[in-house]
Write an enzyme that holds these catalytic residues in place. Structure first.
Site, PDB file in Angstrom:
ATOM      1  N   LYS A  17      83.974 -64.574  27.280  1.00 53.12           N
ATOM      2  CA  LYS A  17      84.763 -65.199  26.207  1.00 53.12           C
ATOM      3  C   LYS A  17      86.148 -64.580  26.123  1.00 53.12           C
ATOM      4  O   LYS A  17      87.076 -65.204  25.647  1.00 53.12           O
ATOM      5  CB  LYS A  17      84.079 -64.949  24.852  1.00 53.12           C
TER       6      LYS A  17
ATOM      7  N   LYS B 169      82.414 -61.588  35.754  1.00 52.91           N
ATOM      8  CA  LYS B 169      81.469 -62.399  34.980  1.00 52.91           C
ATOM      9  C   LYS B 169      82.216 -63.396  34.091  1.00 52.91           C
ATOM     10  O   LYS B 169      83.354 -63.129  33.670  1.00 52.91           O
ATOM     11  CB  LYS B 169      80.532 -61.475  34.199  1.00 52.91           C
TER      12      LYS B 169
ATOM     13  N   LYS C 203      86.431 -52.897  27.897  1.00 57.77           N
ATOM     14  CA  LYS C 203      87.164 -53.523  26.778  1.00 57.77           C
ATOM     15  C   LYS C 203      88.269 -52.599  26.295  1.00 57.77           C
ATOM     16  O   LYS C 203      89.344 -53.054  25.920  1.00 57.77           O
ATOM     17  CB  LYS C 203      86.209 -53.844  25.623  1.00 57.77           C
TER      18      LYS C 203
HETATM   19  P1  TYM Z   1      77.726 -61.676  23.780  1.00 52.04           P
HETATM   20  O1  TYM Z   1      78.075 -62.387  22.518  1.00 52.04           O
HETATM   21  O2  TYM Z   1      78.823 -61.143  24.625  1.00 52.04           O
HETATM   22  O3  TYM Z   1      76.809 -62.592  24.689  1.00 52.04           O
HETATM   23  C1  TYM Z   1      75.680 -63.234  24.158  1.00 52.04           C
HETATM   24  C2  TYM Z   1      74.584 -63.323  25.196  1.00 52.04           C
HETATM   25  O4  TYM Z   1      75.065 -63.999  26.357  1.00 52.04           O
HETATM   26  C3  TYM Z   1      74.861 -63.191  27.503  1.00 52.04           C
HETATM   27  N1  TYM Z   1      75.980 -63.398  28.440  1.00 52.04           N
HETATM   28  C4  TYM Z   1      75.827 -63.767  29.711  1.00 52.04           C
HETATM   29  N2  TYM Z   1      74.733 -64.032  30.452  1.00 52.04           N
HETATM   30  C5  TYM Z   1      74.923 -64.408  31.729  1.00 52.04           C
HETATM   31  N3  TYM Z   1      76.145 -64.530  32.307  1.00 52.04           N
HETATM   32  C6  TYM Z   1      77.270 -64.267  31.610  1.00 52.04           C
HETATM   33  N4  TYM Z   1      78.452 -64.398  32.173  1.00 52.04           N
HETATM   34  C7  TYM Z   1      77.135 -63.866  30.251  1.00 52.04           C
HETATM   35  N5  TYM Z   1      78.021 -63.544  29.270  1.00 52.04           N
HETATM   36  C8  TYM Z   1      77.292 -63.259  28.170  1.00 52.04           C
HETATM   37  C9  TYM Z   1      74.836 -61.758  26.984  1.00 52.04           C
HETATM   38  O5  TYM Z   1      74.151 -60.897  27.865  1.00 52.04           O
HETATM   39  C10 TYM Z   1      74.114 -61.929  25.673  1.00 52.04           C
HETATM   40  O6  TYM Z   1      72.725 -61.951  25.861  1.00 52.04           O
HETATM   41  N6  TYM Z   1      76.288 -57.250  21.956  1.00 52.04           N
HETATM   42  C11 TYM Z   1      75.867 -58.570  22.286  1.00 52.04           C
HETATM   43  C12 TYM Z   1      75.332 -59.326  21.099  1.00 52.04           C
HETATM   44  C13 TYM Z   1      74.312 -58.604  20.298  1.00 52.04           C
HETATM   45  C14 TYM Z   1      72.932 -58.580  20.575  1.00 52.04           C
HETATM   46  C15 TYM Z   1      72.355 -57.815  19.506  1.00 52.04           C
HETATM   47  C16 TYM Z   1      72.137 -59.101  21.592  1.00 52.04           C
HETATM   48  C17 TYM Z   1      74.538 -57.923  19.160  1.00 52.04           C
HETATM   49  N7  TYM Z   1      73.364 -57.445  18.675  1.00 52.04           N
HETATM   50  C18 TYM Z   1      70.991 -57.567  19.470  1.00 52.04           C
HETATM   51  C19 TYM Z   1      70.762 -58.844  21.543  1.00 52.04           C
HETATM   52  C20 TYM Z   1      70.212 -58.086  20.491  1.00 52.04           C
HETATM   53  C21 TYM Z   1      77.032 -59.372  22.821  1.00 52.04           C
HETATM   54  O7  TYM Z   1      78.172 -59.042  22.592  1.00 52.04           O
HETATM   55  O8  TYM Z   1      76.682 -60.511  23.472  1.00 52.04           O
END
Ligand code: TYM
Length: 338
Positions: free
Chosen positions: A204, A201, A114
């Protein structure tokens, strides 16, 4: 009464949720509600670690919460809340910041990726984001954290902070202060790839919206995006060919979205050309998303209900989080408030 193991997870309210967020994370949360004590937060503090538009944040937060419910998260069984409404998240982050080595954060792959995109504009928050995520998890003494593959390294960091930097330093060996969480990363759906490049991957932050299917995309748009998805010149769909990442990804999506096993999907599509396969995939995606979209529309017709879910969630979450924060502050030696 035996206590159920605890689960915590969250999604950032940046842009719109996509198929990766659903198949990699939220879909798995739904099943855990039967066996675990489940906490799901909308991690809005994470959403400002890259430049954001204040005019869009509140609506994106509500939309994300409503999508949790539309995907099958049941507020009777789960605590659904907004991260920024429970101040303990920010406060524990500060305490954890002061014991987390800088070089642990500098080696985070997602930060490096990022940061490269941001150029000179990288915020301290972007570097610190995994510590905030550790605070999210550790505040709830979570046993299990269901996420996609891309969050694995952040989970390991949360474990290291809990174990090496808090428990080992501030608690007796037989009475750990913080629970050390386990990741739950299911093999299928943990890494959904982009529609325009099977080696990246689905994300967003990719500027080209054609790279992902949003959960709220209307059927025509889903069909159009799949029609334009990258293919290769080979006939027949297959799994596991390193030369054909798009075939592997789209066949995997077909299996997940149609509810077929990978073997059945592979057998069905082994001799199909792309021209025959793509309409089938589009049909499966539309059929899988339609019920979710209908539930979403219904939830958004009653904003008072959604507000009430989030208000109750905030209270339940704050009760747990505040108790953990107080425990950590006491162990770190802070003067108790009179
Ligand atoms: P975020 O918002 O980027 O994504 C949310 C969840 O979706 C999963 N994910 C994917 N899984 C499979 N294929 C993909 N292409 C894909 N893109 C996203 C992510 O692995 C995630 O589970 N930092 C985290 C959010 C967070 C969090 C937490 C998660 C903040 N605090 C505490 C668990 C526990 C994030 O940015 O996810």
């Amino acid at each position: 009464m035996t206590l159920r193991p605890r689960v915590l997870s969250g999604v950032q309210p940046t842009g719109s949720l996509h198929l990766g967020n659903w198949l990699g994370a939220i879909r798995n949360w739904v099943q855990l509600q039967d066996s675990h004590d489940t906490f799901f937060c909308v991690v809005d503090l994470h959403a400002i670690t890259v430049p954001h538009d204040p005019a869009l944040l509140a609506e994106a937060t509500r939309r994300t919460a409503a999508l949790y419910l539309a995907c099958g998260i049941d507020p009777q069984r789960s605590t659904v809340f907004v991260q920024s409404q429970v101040p303990a998240h920010s406060e524990l982050t500060w305490l954890l910041n002061c014991v987390t080595p800088l070089n642990w954060l500098e080696r985070m792959i997602q930060f490096k990726e990022k940061a490269r995109k941001q150029g000179d504009n990288v915020s301290v928050g972007l570097l610190d984001y995994p510590v905030l995520m550790a605070a999210d998890i550790l505040l709830y003494d979570a046993d299990l954290v269901p996420v996609g593959e891309d969050q694995k390294q952040h989970l390991e960091l949360a474990r290291d902070i809990a174990q090496q930097r808090i428990n080992a330093r501030f608690a007796p060996e037989d009475q750990p202060l913080l629970k050390v969480p386990e990741p739950l990363i299911l093999a299928e759906g943990a890494r959904v790839m982009s529609l325009i490049d099977g080696r990246c991957k689905m994300s967003k932050s990719e500027p080209n919206e054609g790279s992902r299917l949003h959960l709220l995309d209307p059927p025509e748009l889903i069909t159009r995006k799949i029609k334009r998805a990258k293919t290769d010149p080979v006939m027949g769909l297959e799994f596991g060919n390193p030369e054909r990442p798009e075939a592997d990804n789209l066949l995997g999506l077909f299996a997940l979205l149609s509810g077929k096993t990978r073997d059945t999907a592979a057998a069905e599509c082994a001799a199909m050309g792309w021209g025959q396969f793509k309409p089938l995939l589009a049909e499966a995606a539309v059929a899988a998303l339609q019920p979710l979209q209908e539930r979403y529309a219904e939830i958004r017709r009653d904003e008072a209900y959604l507000s009430e879910v989030l208000r109750e969630g905030k209270e339940r979450a704050a009760a747990v989080a505040t108790a953990t924060l107080e425990r950590v502050k006491a162990a770190l030696g802070f003067l108790p408030a009179a």
